[in-house]
Scaffold this motif. Structure first.
Motif, PDB file in Angstrom:
ATOM      1  N   ILE A  62      -9.051   5.579  -9.772  1.00 34.74           N
ATOM      2  CA  ILE A  62      -8.195   4.920 -10.755  1.00 34.74           C
ATOM      3  C   ILE A  62      -9.003   4.212 -11.832  1.00 34.74           C
ATOM      4  O   ILE A  62      -8.760   4.394 -13.026  1.00 34.74           O
ATOM      5  N   PHE A  83      -9.482  -1.530  -4.756  1.00 33.76           N
ATOM      6  CA  PHE A  83      -8.442  -0.882  -3.959  1.00 33.76           C
ATOM      7  C   PHE A  83      -8.965  -0.769  -2.525  1.00 33.76           C
ATOM      8  O   PHE A  83      -9.733   0.146  -2.193  1.00 33.76           O
ATOM      9  N   GLY A  95      -6.641   5.973  -2.394  1.00 29.44           N
ATOM     10  CA  GLY A  95      -7.324   5.499  -3.591  1.00 29.44           C
ATOM     11  C   GLY A  95      -6.859   6.087  -4.898  1.00 29.44           C
ATOM     12  O   GLY A  95      -7.603   6.055  -5.878  1.00 29.44           O
ATOM     13  N   TYR A  96      -5.625   6.602  -4.967  1.00 23.77           N
ATOM     14  CA  TYR A  96      -5.192   7.120  -6.264  1.00 23.77           C
ATOM     15  C   TYR A  96      -3.895   6.508  -6.777  1.00 23.77           C
ATOM     16  O   TYR A  96      -3.546   6.678  -7.934  1.00 23.77           O
ATOM     17  N   CYS A  97      -3.135   5.794  -5.922  1.00 20.83           N
ATOM     18  CA  CYS A  97      -1.824   5.329  -6.391  1.00 20.83           C
ATOM     19  C   CYS A  97      -1.870   3.944  -7.024  1.00 20.83           C
ATOM     20  O   CYS A  97      -1.011   3.601  -7.826  1.00 20.83           O
ATOM     21  N   GLY A  98      -2.827   3.121  -6.663  1.00 20.27           N
ATOM     22  CA  GLY A  98      -2.950   1.788  -7.247  1.00 20.27           C
ATOM     23  C   GLY A  98      -2.148   0.721  -6.530  1.00 20.27           C
ATOM     24  O   GLY A  98      -2.193  -0.454  -6.885  1.00 20.27           O
ATOM     25  N   SER A  99      -1.417   1.094  -5.502  1.00 19.54           N
ATOM     26  CA  SER A  99      -0.501   0.159  -4.851  1.00 19.54           C
ATOM     27  C   SER A  99      -1.207  -1.021  -4.184  1.00 19.54           C
ATOM     28  O   SER A  99      -0.694  -2.132  -4.170  1.00 19.54           O
ATOM     29  N   CYS A 100      -2.374  -0.801  -3.616  1.00 19.36           N
ATOM     30  CA  CYS A 100      -3.022  -1.846  -2.813  1.00 19.36           C
ATOM     31  C   CYS A 100      -3.976  -2.711  -3.636  1.00 19.36           C
ATOM     32  O   CYS A 100      -4.751  -3.481  -3.066  1.00 19.36           O
ATOM     33  N   CYS A 144      -7.939   0.240   0.228  1.00 23.65           N
ATOM     34  CA  CYS A 144      -7.641   1.361   1.132  1.00 23.65           C
ATOM     35  C   CYS A 144      -8.841   2.299   1.245  1.00 23.65           C
ATOM     36  O   CYS A 144      -9.005   2.960   2.275  1.00 23.65           O
ATOM     37  N   PHE A 149       0.869  -1.177   0.000  1.00 25.65           N
ATOM     38  CA  PHE A 149       0.000   0.000   0.000  1.00 25.65           C
ATOM     39  C   PHE A 149       0.905   1.225   0.000  1.00 25.65           C
ATOM     40  O   PHE A 149       2.093   1.133   0.291  1.00 25.65           O
ATOM     41  N   SER A 150       0.341   2.363  -0.359  1.00 24.98           N
ATOM     42  CA  SER A 150       1.136   3.586  -0.284  1.00 24.98           C
ATOM     43  C   SER A 150       0.270   4.774   0.097  1.00 24.98           C
ATOM     44  O   SER A 150       0.319   5.266   1.205  1.00 24.98           O
ATOM     45  N   CYS A 151      -0.593   5.244  -0.838  1.00 28.55           N
ATOM     46  CA  CYS A 151      -1.268   6.530  -0.612  1.00 28.55           C
ATOM     47  C   CYS A 151      -2.371   6.444   0.442  1.00 28.55           C
ATOM     48  O   CYS A 151      -2.656   7.419   1.115  1.00 28.55           O
ATOM     49  N   THR A 152      -3.006   5.304   0.577  1.00 21.30           N
ATOM     50  CA  THR A 152      -4.189   5.061   1.420  1.00 21.30           C
ATOM     51  C   THR A 152      -5.360   5.985   1.069  1.00 21.30           C
ATOM     52  O   THR A 152      -6.283   6.138   1.845  1.00 21.30           O
TER      53      THR A 152
HETATM   54  S1  FES Z   1      -2.879   2.548  -1.203  1.00 18.98           S
HETATM   55 FE1  FES Z   1      -2.991   3.848  -2.941  1.00 18.98          FE
HETATM   56  S2  FES Z   1      -4.770   3.127  -3.996  1.00 18.98           S
HETATM   57 FE2  FES Z   1      -4.746   2.028  -2.144  1.00 18.98          FE
END
Ligand code: FES
Length: 337
Positions: free
Chosen positions: A309, A322, A289-294, A324, A284-287
């Motif tokens: 996204i 996502f 909902g915009y980075c796509g990491s999770c 988060c 995870f990264s941004c928490t």
């Molecule tokens: S942590 Fe970035 S979209 Fe979920």
């Protein structure tokens, strides 16, 4: 700028790799591309070909500190032996870009997940690219990949001319189609005038700071509703409601199919937080909902998508989410975690 690879670091990185990390790549070059912007080049330590990618794709990099950060690929997609990303130093940010700028990364092996693409270049008769600051990175990759004779135009705004990366490279592709607007000399991009020229045959691709995206989104709705609109955010939209304001959330039963655990996420916490209790290394990264990491694959159940996204079609497909920010429209979700 190269240096020897530290293989002790490689094995340590491999052991520490959280779920989802798929590559271990060595940093071979870090160089200044503009004021406050560096490009970073990654290659396979054994010189193998790297997985193919398409313009708009990003890498998720696990930094030595443990921070995970996503950066758009900005090199040539036809070069299968190296990945290149560009990073703006944000001293007021969350630390990832400062670590990249201030740490000697050349020679280090880093876990890298991807490439993943939520901002793909779709076929269109005409392209209108609008980039703000470091948002030029995915757009630069797109322009490099366009076939000869493609109909496109770029409007590129930045704080100052010296802070704007890839200007010379873009002008060498086409000086006529590239419009560079440094804010200190020429003011802000004239968004209404730019967007008003987009017709039903035009695809608008926009990447940059939130206010730029919000302005383009608004102008497109008023002045060019027939044009296709694709965008990528670096931060949550100012107009998106906070998760806590989205209404009465229900408790969701989440089955982690690969882990073999079932858990409950009450309305007071995100599904991601509940998942991390069981799988602390889940990416995870941004928490926000915009980075796509999770991103998690949905095996059963219907997600209540709240990210920035997915397209409407991807939301309707319901096979990815996502956690988060997103929740569930069904009592139970089964995720591929
Ligand atoms: S942590 Fe970035 S979209 Fe979920």
């Amino acid at each position: 700028m190269t240096s020897a690879i530290d293989t002790r670091e490689a094995s340590a990185a491999s052991e520490a790799s959280p779920l989802g990390t798929s590559l271990l790549l060595v940093v071979t070059d870090v160089r200044l591309a503009a004021e406050g912007v560096v490009t970073i080049t990654f290659v396979d330590p054994d010189g193998e070909q790297l997985p193919a990618w398409e313009p708009g794709a990003h890498l998720e990099i696990l930094l030595p500190s443990g921070l995970r950060r996503q950066y758009s690929l900005c090199g040539s997609a036809s070069d299968r032996h190296r990945y290149q990303v560009a990073v703006l130093k944000e001293t007021e940010g969350r630390g990832g870009s400062v670590e990249i700028h201030d740490t000697g990364l050349v020679g280090k092996i880093l876990p890298v997940d991807g490439p993943r693409n939520h901002f793909a270049l779709a076929p269109s008769r005409r392209y209108l690219f609008i980039a703000g600051g470091i948002g030029i990175t995915p757009i630069f990759a797109m322009i490099q990949a366009l076939p000869e004779g493609a109909d496109w135009e770029l409007h590129y705004g930045g704080r100052t001319a010296r802070s704007m990366a890839f200007v010379e490279e873009l002008r060498s592709i086409s000086s006529d189609r590239v419009h560079v607007v440094p804010q200190d000399a020429e003011g802000l991009l004239p968004i209404d005038a730019i967007v008003a020229a987009a017709d039903a045959d035009t695809a608008i691709y926009c990447c940059g700071p939130g206010p730029l995206l919000d302005a383009v989104q608004d102008a497109r709705a008023r002045l060019a509703p027939a044009a296709a609109f694709h965008f990528e955010r670096f931060a949550a939209s100012a107009t998106r409601p906070a998760a806590a304001d989205l209404g009465d959330d229900q408790t969701v039963e989440v089955v982690l199919a690969r882990t073999g655990v079932t858990l409950e996420a009450g309305p007071e916490r995100s599904l991601l937080d509940a998942i991390r209790d069981v799988v602390p290394a889940v990416p995870f990264s941004c928490t926000e909902g915009y980075c796509g990491s999770c991103e998690a694959r949905v095996l059963e159940g219907t997600p209540d998508h709240r990210d920035e996204i997915l397209t409407e079609a991807e939301r309707a497909a319901g096979d990815t989410m996502f956690p988060c920010v997103s929740r569930a429209l069904t009592r139970r979700l089964v995720l591929d975690i």
